[in-house]
Design an enzyme around this catalytic site. Structure first.
Site, PDB file in Angstrom:
ATOM      1  N   SER A  12       0.840  -1.205   0.000  1.00  0.00           N
ATOM      2  CA  SER A  12       0.000   0.000   0.000  1.00  0.00           C
ATOM      3  C   SER A  12       0.874   1.254   0.000  1.00  0.00           C
ATOM      4  O   SER A  12       2.096   1.185   0.114  1.00  0.00           O
ATOM      5  CB  SER A  12      -0.893   0.003   1.256  1.00  0.00           C
ATOM      6  OG  SER A  12      -0.083  -0.034   2.436  1.00  0.00           O
ATOM      7  N   TYR A 152       6.372   7.006  18.161  1.00  0.00           N
ATOM      8  CA  TYR A 152       6.601   7.033  16.709  1.00  0.00           C
ATOM      9  C   TYR A 152       7.754   7.985  16.383  1.00  0.00           C
ATOM     10  O   TYR A 152       8.680   7.632  15.643  1.00  0.00           O
ATOM     11  CB  TYR A 152       5.325   7.466  15.979  1.00  0.00           C
ATOM     12  CG  TYR A 152       5.480   7.598  14.483  1.00  0.00           C
ATOM     13  CD1 TYR A 152       5.618   6.474  13.676  1.00  0.00           C
ATOM     14  CD2 TYR A 152       5.505   8.857  13.877  1.00  0.00           C
ATOM     15  CE1 TYR A 152       5.768   6.602  12.294  1.00  0.00           C
ATOM     16  CE2 TYR A 152       5.655   8.987  12.498  1.00  0.00           C
ATOM     17  CZ  TYR A 152       5.784   7.859  11.716  1.00  0.00           C
ATOM     18  OH  TYR A 152       5.931   7.983  10.353  1.00  0.00           O
TER      19      TYR A 152
END
Ligand code: NAD
Length: 308
Positions: A12, A152
């Protein structure tokens, strides 16, 4: 001869677009090994690849979290990788108190150690041939922290430190490193995060923090994607430019509309300007939600740091 390009995370988003774009290079400069963890998801890529499939593009299984999978994948192509693109990655948002250590370690295993695993596997061959290019899809969050993205951002900072260090040694071997740093990109990435968040309860988090997360951060983040989010195609164009460059840059930001925020950190090395400005944008400036970064013109930012 065409350069062999191995890309992780091609089912993707940016990885898929990059694989397809390189495979369709008009000058046929690239032989693309488009890899993904789950081959059950290869249809979209194969359809987008069209006639390049089996010619300039092959699909292979690769889970960046598995030593065996990495070894298996590289043995199929005799370890001869000219360009490695570390693209596979995942996000994690939410108040720290409500996130498990296991979830955080999974982010590091994917985003950081996933890239390290692949680099360890391709480096001996690159050094022997004294050529190679390692491209890393980092993020503007590899350059600056963002509220509720603590883990993150940390995983992307880790990549930045690791690859900047490695770049010095590898220059001696004629091997280049490039960290590509997109701002928000409109892919499945944001949707996957929002899906996680919608069901998560963040146990142990106090109501005030939860309120900031759900009622301030989430709408602001959605607005940021809407106002300055890039298409994956634009990011891919920047990556292709980096890959085809004869003197590849160590760092390349892809989104000029996001640079007002990254500039704050460069102009004030104490870091206070960045922390205070972004705090003020989120907690104090009511125009942020409507205007996104145009908020910079409403007086939120001191004049001297406004970008020209
Ligand atoms: P995406 O979710 O469409 O793509 C990420 C890909 O990584 C997916 O195909 C996923 O299956 C794959 N992946 C996850 N874990 C894996 C594993 N263990 N092994 C192999 N593949 C794995 O999102 P994207 O936006 O295309 O993200 C690509 C990269 O760009 C990521 O590294 C991400 O951190 C970075 N990035 C994204 C944004 C954004 O806003 N979308 C911004 C800056 C940087």
């Amino acid at each position: 001869a065409p350069r062999t390009v191995l890309i992780s995370g091609c089912s993707s988003g940016i990885g898929l677009e990059l694989a397809v774009q390189l495979a369709h290079d008009p000058k046929k400069r690239y032989q693309v090994v488009a890899t993904m963890r789950d081959l059950g998801k290869k249809e979209t890529l194969e359809a987008a690849a069209g006639e390049a499939l089996g010619q300039t593009l092959t699909v292979a299984q690769l889970d960046v979290c598995s030593d065996e999978s990495v070894a298996q994948c590289l043995s199929c192509i005799q370890g001869e990788v000219d360009v490695l693109v570390n693209n596979a990655g995942m996000g994690l948002v939410g108040p720290l108190e409500g996130l498990s250590l296991a979830a955080m370690q999974n982010v590091f295993d994917t985003n950081f150690f996933g890239a390290v695993r692949l680099v360890k596997a391709v480096l001996p061959g690159m050094k022997r041939r004294r050529q190679g290019h390692i491209v890393v899809i980092s993020s503007v969050m590899g350059l600056q922290g963002v509220i509720f993205n603590d883990v993150y951002a940390a995983s992307k900072f880790a990549l930045e430190g690791f690859f900047e260090s490695l770049a010095i040694q590898l220059l001696q071997f004629n091997i280049f490193i490039s960290l590509v740093e997109p701002g928000p990109v409109v892919t499945e990435f944001e949707g996957k995060l929002l899906a996680q968040v919608s069901t998560a309860e963040f146990p142990g988090t106090d109501p005030e923090t939860l309120h900031y997360f759900r009622d301030l951060y989430l709408p602001a983040s959605r607005e940021l994607f809407r106002s300055v989010g890039q298409n994956p195609q634009d990011v891919v164009q920047a990556i292709v430019n980096v890959i085809s460059s004869t003197r590849p840059p160590l760092r390349r930001q892809t989104n000029i509309r996001y640079s007002p925020l990254t500039t704050l950190k460069t102009v004030d090395s104490s870091g206070s300007l960045y922390v205070r400005t972004t705090h003020r944008l989120l907690f104090r400036c009511p125009r942020l939600l409507n205007l996104g970064l145009q908020c910079l013109s409403c007086g939120c930012l001191p004049m001297r740091v406004r970008p020209r």
